[in-house]
Design an enzyme around this catalytic site. Structure first.
Site, PDB file in Angstrom:
ATOM      1  N   GLY A 129      43.678  60.275  28.852  1.00 23.40           N
ATOM      2  CA  GLY A 129      43.669  60.375  30.333  1.00 23.40           C
ATOM      3  C   GLY A 129      43.733  61.752  30.808  1.00 23.40           C
ATOM      4  O   GLY A 129      43.138  61.999  31.932  1.00 23.40           O
TER       5      GLY A 129
ATOM      6  N   GLU B 194      15.958  64.462  34.575  1.00 27.27           N
ATOM      7  CA  GLU B 194      14.892  64.263  33.699  1.00 27.27           C
ATOM      8  C   GLU B 194      13.772  63.305  34.249  1.00 27.27           C
ATOM      9  O   GLU B 194      12.678  63.493  33.978  1.00 27.27           O
ATOM     10  CB  GLU B 194      15.260  64.088  32.173  1.00 27.27           C
TER      11      GLU B 194
ATOM     12  N   LYS C 215      -2.825  64.449  42.428  1.00 27.34           N
ATOM     13  CA  LYS C 215      -3.222  65.982  42.724  1.00 27.34           C
ATOM     14  C   LYS C 215      -4.495  66.238  41.816  1.00 27.34           C
ATOM     15  O   LYS C 215      -5.538  66.773  42.218  1.00 27.34           O
ATOM     16  CB  LYS C 215      -2.200  67.013  42.746  1.00 27.34           C
TER      17      LYS C 215
END
Length: 142
Positions: free
Chosen positions: A26, A49, A63
């Protein structure tokens, strides 16, 4: 156990951090240890990523491929012209040479990617290594 970015003998970072968290119990969830930040960062890195890959595909398909590489070819021609110009100073000579080589590498990558694109248009289920991929439409959707 196989990690997202690793193999059986070398687990990915998230798996390793998970083991570290189990070791601390914990306490690993508290801000007393940097582990909780590392785990958050490792998770978000996978999103970054993926975003980078999506942006790369967008750049190439929307493009570059849109005008059959004309805009990229014009840009590379300008870069090559700049690289071929005599540098104003001796310190820039190495930079001009590096720029020329880099433009050549970019041209080679664009040519290779364009070739793969054209091949995929002719044979969408073709495999780059020469094999074939499963075509569900060819066997009735299966």
């Amino acid at each position: 156990m196989r990690g997202p970015a690793g193999s059986e003998d070398r687990p990915g970072p998230f798996v390793s951090l998970g083991h570290a968290l189990q070791t601390l119990g914990g306490a690993g969830y508290t801000q007393d240890f940097p582990l909780e930040q590392y785990i958050r960062d490792t998770r978000i890195d996978t999103l970054y990523e993926g975003t980078t890959a999506i942006q790369g595909m967008d750049l190439f398909f929307r493009k570059i491929a849109r005008d059959q590489g004309g805009a990229l070819a014009a840009l590379i021609a300008e870069v090559e012209k700049t690289a071929a110009d005599a540098p104003k100073s001796r310190e820039l000579a190495d930079a001009h040479a590096l720029l020329g080589r880099s433009a050549g590498h970019l041209q080679a990558m664009a040519t290779g990617l364009g070739g793969h694109l054209l091949t995929s248009l002719e044979d969408p289920f073709g495999h780059p290594s020469g094999g074939t991929r499963h075509n569900p439409a060819a066997d009735g959707g299966g």
